[in-house]
Design an enzyme around this catalytic site. Structure first.
Site, PDB file in Angstrom:
ATOM      1  N   CYS A   2       0.901  -1.248   0.117  1.00  0.00           N
ATOM      2  CA  CYS A   2      -0.052   0.219  -0.004  1.00  0.00           C
ATOM      3  C   CYS A   2       0.724   1.437  -0.013  1.00  0.00           C
ATOM      4  CB  CYS A   2      -0.708  -0.055   1.267  1.00  0.00           C
ATOM      5  SG  CYS A   2      -1.738  -1.707   1.446  1.00  0.00           S
ATOM      6  N   ARG A  27       4.783   0.433  -6.671  1.00  0.00           N
ATOM      7  CA  ARG A  27       4.701  -0.307  -5.214  1.00  0.00           C
ATOM      8  C   ARG A  27       3.900  -1.679  -5.511  1.00  0.00           C
ATOM      9  NH1 ARG A  27       7.162   2.016  -0.624  1.00  0.00           N
ATOM     10  NH2 ARG A  27       5.716   0.859   0.511  1.00  0.00           N
ATOM     11  N   TRP A  74      -2.939  -2.607  -1.651  1.00  0.00           N
ATOM     12  CA  TRP A  74      -2.708  -4.107  -2.073  1.00  0.00           C
ATOM     13  C   TRP A  74      -3.223  -5.043  -1.223  1.00  0.00           C
ATOM     14  CZ3 TRP A  74       0.521  -8.342  -0.455  1.00  0.00           C
ATOM     15  CH2 TRP A  74       0.897  -9.172  -1.425  1.00  0.00           C
ATOM     16  N   ASN A 100      -1.405   1.464   6.113  1.00  0.00           N
ATOM     17  CA  ASN A 100      -0.743   0.507   5.559  1.00  0.00           C
ATOM     18  C   ASN A 100      -0.028  -0.787   6.458  1.00  0.00           C
ATOM     19  OD1 ASN A 100       1.103  -0.661   4.068  1.00  0.00           O
ATOM     20  ND2 ASN A 100       2.623   1.105   3.810  1.00  0.00           N
ATOM     21  N   GLY A 101      -0.314  -1.986   6.335  1.00  0.00           N
ATOM     22  CA  GLY A 101       0.121  -3.041   7.214  1.00  0.00           C
ATOM     23  C   GLY A 101      -0.982  -3.796   7.562  1.00  0.00           C
ATOM     24  N   GLU A 483      18.065 -17.019  -9.241  1.00  0.00           N
ATOM     25  CA  GLU A 483      17.617 -15.788  -9.627  1.00  0.00           C
ATOM     26  C   GLU A 483      17.114 -15.579 -10.959  1.00  0.00           C
ATOM     27  OE1 GLU A 483      16.959 -13.061  -8.018  1.00  0.00           O
ATOM     28  OE2 GLU A 483      16.983 -11.765  -9.632  1.00  0.00           O
ATOM     29  N   LYS A 487      13.374 -14.273 -11.966  1.00  0.00           N
ATOM     30  CA  LYS A 487      13.074 -12.972 -12.887  1.00  0.00           C
ATOM     31  C   LYS A 487      11.871 -13.587 -13.893  1.00  0.00           C
ATOM     32  CE  LYS A 487      14.286 -10.006 -11.161  1.00  0.00           C
ATOM     33  NZ  LYS A 487      14.584 -10.633  -9.764  1.00  0.00           N
ATOM     34  N   GLU A 490       8.412 -14.205 -12.560  1.00  0.00           N
ATOM     35  CA  GLU A 490       7.972 -12.749 -11.900  1.00  0.00           C
ATOM     36  C   GLU A 490       7.103 -12.178 -13.225  1.00  0.00           C
ATOM     37  OE1 GLU A 490       9.674 -10.099  -8.691  1.00  0.00           O
ATOM     38  OE2 GLU A 490      11.112 -10.959  -9.955  1.00  0.00           O
ATOM     39  N   HIS A 506      18.168 -36.868 -10.122  1.00  0.00           N
ATOM     40  CA  HIS A 506      17.298 -37.546  -9.075  1.00  0.00           C
ATOM     41  C   HIS A 506      15.652 -37.131  -8.924  1.00  0.00           C
ATOM     42  CE1 HIS A 506      21.241 -38.703  -7.392  1.00  0.00           C
ATOM     43  NE2 HIS A 506      21.472 -37.221  -7.327  1.00  0.00           N
ATOM     44  N   LYS A 605       6.340  -4.137  -4.865  1.00  0.00           N
ATOM     45  CA  LYS A 605       7.556  -3.721  -5.023  1.00  0.00           C
ATOM     46  C   LYS A 605       8.212  -3.988  -3.579  1.00  0.00           C
ATOM     47  CE  LYS A 605      11.648  -2.774  -6.309  1.00  0.00           C
ATOM     48  NZ  LYS A 605      12.533  -3.674  -7.152  1.00  0.00           N
TER      49      LYS A 605
HETATM   50  C1  AGP Z   1      12.499  -9.750  -6.592  1.00  0.00           C
HETATM   51  O1  AGP Z   1      12.518  -9.347  -8.089  1.00  0.00           O
HETATM   52  C2  AGP Z   1      11.123  -9.508  -6.063  1.00  0.00           C
HETATM   53  N1  AGP Z   1      10.491  -8.145  -6.503  1.00  0.00           N
HETATM   54  C3  AGP Z   1      11.194  -9.972  -4.853  1.00  0.00           C
HETATM   55  O2  AGP Z   1      11.477 -11.351  -4.570  1.00  0.00           O
HETATM   56  C4  AGP Z   1      12.111  -9.192  -3.735  1.00  0.00           C
HETATM   57  O3  AGP Z   1      13.543  -9.237  -4.061  1.00  0.00           O
HETATM   58  C5  AGP Z   1      11.742  -9.488  -2.097  1.00  0.00           C
HETATM   59  O4  AGP Z   1      10.379  -9.079  -1.891  1.00  0.00           O
HETATM   60  C6  AGP Z   1      12.719  -8.559  -1.245  1.00  0.00           C
HETATM   61  O5  AGP Z   1      12.533  -7.310  -1.348  1.00  0.00           O
HETATM   62  P1  AGP Z   1      13.542  -6.224  -0.840  1.00  0.00           P
HETATM   63  O6  AGP Z   1      14.958  -6.511  -1.322  1.00  0.00           O
HETATM   64  O7  AGP Z   1      12.969  -5.165  -0.951  1.00  0.00           O
HETATM   65  O8  AGP Z   1      13.593  -7.025   0.812  1.00  0.00           O
END
Ligand code: AGP
Length: 610
Positions: A2, A27, A74, A100-101, A483, A487, A490, A506, A605
């Site tokens: 949020c 965000r 969100w 927020n939260g 990683e 990517k 996502e 395995h 984000k």
């Molecule tokens: C990564 O592309 C994602 N957006 C997500 O996994 C992110 O890395 C994770 O939420 C951690 O965020 P931060 O680095 O702001 O703590």
């Protein structure tokens, strides 16, 4: 997560609020709304979907007033509906609240209020917070007193901002473990959940602390601590420029930020190296005695930051000889931990607001650990709650998919490992110097890879419609494989799997089919033959192999359908380079699939809820 904006000034708030919310869109959100206090009433406008829908709801209407709050939601408690969107309000609309939260005890509080005759229209914890503030306001007649009384009954981590119909010159905000700043404009004052919302108006912000209540008028920002004592909070100047949070000539922030990696690494290096190429970690001043007092290091993070931690774990153990445990933050607190003052706890976080990472950090701190964090946002919660902070200087990362933050996190972890090894005397001077010299070459080497962008775009186009993609590798290559897989998932929504190459046989190799794409990272000279064996096992099942290898490795061609080369560097540093083709591959596949690249569905984000 949020986004929150609050305004008190001489002009009508609505444009400031919506403009601020648009700066917070990155965000991630699924609905938005504003509330303005005008002539004894609160006008509320809300919409599901992008902020352009909120603009349509408001149309040419001037909501008037001088005080207002805005929110991008969100969804956590309750579905994506206008009713559940913020701001929430009490039945006679004399109070409005954005949040927020999470209010963790909202169910009990809701039952208590319902027993007192309060009726609810939404499924949210925010409406409960709003009604609680309203009930206290009825008795106390003062918005700050009502906020103080209500938040004392609430459990959880949240920021709340409230306005009252009969108090047209102020808003009141409260912070508990979620981000909040307050800022002075020319003839107005602001609160916001993120710098981006106010960068256009000012770069000087007050960092609001946990337990603080803020009373904002057009002339003053009054801050009270949890004992209700007036306090002065740190005024911080934000070094980011407004266009850093702008796409420029790029179609998406993600591609822009992939291309900004050489600059981010260069900037981070320049702030951490002395004239004679010694590593001097700005913000960290650890002695050999202090370092030797630690009997273990724990790295804790989430998502991409966790993947960077995997590389950090490998390299710290290899050259500094200190055992390193690593854990995803959401698991860390639910495992038996052996933490005390001999533990060095390293939190890695781009946003510095990830609830899982924050809560893990707090737990480790409670048990006596020394907290060192690697963070990209100056003044963020993780940074402020750490004993030492090693900042990445990647600049604002807007795209939900983290790219430049990852490579600068890697760089910080490499430099931290070299710093530790130097302190402990576990690295030869020539070796140290060679690593530093090679790190200094990384920006230009990434530039070389970026020049291959069109080759990678073609490669992505040829396979954008595949229904599963595997990423495999051994040692550091497997860390980068995780990683690369994240990517792709996502931004393209293609089911993707990362697995240690040696593990394929395995069980997972059962999934190999002719249409399966396998991206094989084969950059580690020391285990290259083993990796090739695994590639051959997969190729024998007719999967399509795209390999990533160091320039000059001609044998890899015999085992691959396609090869992407990266410039030569030491095995340990290849993650800084290997990840770039994977980022580009994910980007172009998502583009060919017409995905919402910078704001992927369901993602935020900064994940400020657990
Ligand atoms: C990564 O592309 C994602 N957006 C997500 O996994 C992110 O890395 C994770 O939420 C951690 O965020 P931060 O680095 O702001 O703590």
């Amino acid at each position: 997560m949020c986004g929150i904006v609050g305004y008190v000034g001489l002009q009508s708030p609505q444009n400031f609020l919506i403009d601020g919310l648009e700066k917070l869109e990155y965000r991630g959100y699924d609905s938005a709304g504003v509330a303005v206090v005008n002539e004894g009433e609160i006008k509320i406008r809300k919409a599901v979907g992008p902020i352009v829908n909120l603009r349509k709801v408001i149309g040419d209407e001037d909501l008037g007033g001088r005080v207002g709050i805005g929110h991008t939601r969100w969804a956590t408690h309750g579905g994506v509906t206008v009713t559940n969107a913020h701001p929430h309000f009490n039945s006679d609309k004399t109070i409005a609240v954005v949040h927020n939260g999470t209010v963790e005890n909202y169910i009990e509080l809701k039952a208590k209020l319902q027993a007192e005759g309060v009726e609810f229209i939404s499924d949210t914890d925010t409406e409960v917070a709003c009604m609680l503030i309203a009930e206290h306001f009825k008795k106390l007649g003062d918005l700050k007193a009502a906020m103080d009384a209500a938040t004392k009954e609430m459990e959880g981590t949240f920021v709340l901002v409230a306005v009252a119909a009969d108090q047209p010159d102020k808003l009141v905000a409260y912070r508990r473990n979620a981000p909040l700043i307050a800022a002075k404009g020319k003839n107005f004052n602001f609160v916001a959940s993120d710098f981006s919302a106010i960068l256009k108006h000012t770069k000087d912000v007050f960092l609001i602390e946990n337990g603080d209540t803020v009373v904002l008028t057009k002339d003053a920002i009054e801050i009270f601590d949890e004992d209700d004592k007036p306090v002065k909070r740190e005024l911080m100047h934000i070094g980011w420029d407004v266009d850093a949070a702008d796409k420029g000539d790029y179609e998406h922030f993600m591609l822009k930020e992939i291309h900004e990696q050489p600059k981010g690494i260069q900037e981070t290096l320049s702030r951490s190296l002395t004239e004679d190429d010694r590593i001097k970690l700005y913000g960290i001043d650890m002695t050999a005695e202090q370092l030797n007092s630690y009997n273990k290091i724990i790295i804790v993070a989430c998502g991409t930051a966790y993947h960077a931690g995997l590389v950090g774990q490998y390299f710290i153990e290899k050259i500094a000889g200190i055992p390193v445990q690593i854990d995803v933050a959401s698991e860390f607190r639910y495992r038996r931990q052996f933490i005390d003052e001999k533990t060095l706890f390293i939190a890695v976080s781009q946003s510095g607001e990830t609830a899982d990472t924050l809560e893990a950090l707090r737990e480790a701190k409670k048990q006596g650990a020394h907290i060192l964090s690697i963070v990209n946002v100056v003044g963020s919660s993780v940074a402020r709650e750490s004993d030492e902070v090693f900042y990445t200087w990647a600049g604002p990362e807007i795209s939900v998919a983290s790219t430049k933050a990852y490579t600068t996190q890697l760089l910080c972890l490499y430099m931290l490992a070299l710093y530790f090894a130097d302190l402990k005397g576990t690295i030869e001077p020539d070796d140290y110097a060679d690593y530093v010299a090679q790190l200094k070459r990384i920006p230009s080497q990434i530039e070389e890879i970026l020049k291959k962008e069109q080759d990678i775009e073609r490669l992505a186009y040829d396979y954008y419609d595949r229904d599963q993609v595997f990423f495999i590798g051994r040692g550091l290559d497997s860390s980068v494989a995780f990683e690369g897989s994240l990517k792709l998932k996502e931004v393209s929504y293609i089911p993707s799997f990362a697995i240690a190459a040696g593990e394929m046989k395995h069980g997972t190799i059962a999934l190999m089919e002719p249409r399966t794409i396998v991206i094989a990272l084969a950059t580690q000279d020391a285990i290259f033959d083993k990796t090739v064996s695994n590639i051959q096992e997969i190729k024998a099942r007719n999967a399509h192999i795209i390999s990533i290898a160091k320039e000059g490795n001609t044998s890899i061609v015999n085992h691959s359908n396609e090869v992407i080369y990266i410039p030569e560097c030491r095995d340990e540093l290849t993650p800084l380079l290997t990840v770039v083709p994977l980022q580009l591959y994910a980007y172009f596949v998502a583009k060919d699939r017409h995905c919402e690249i910078d704001k992927p569905r369901n993602l935020a984000k900064s994940v400020t809820v657990e």
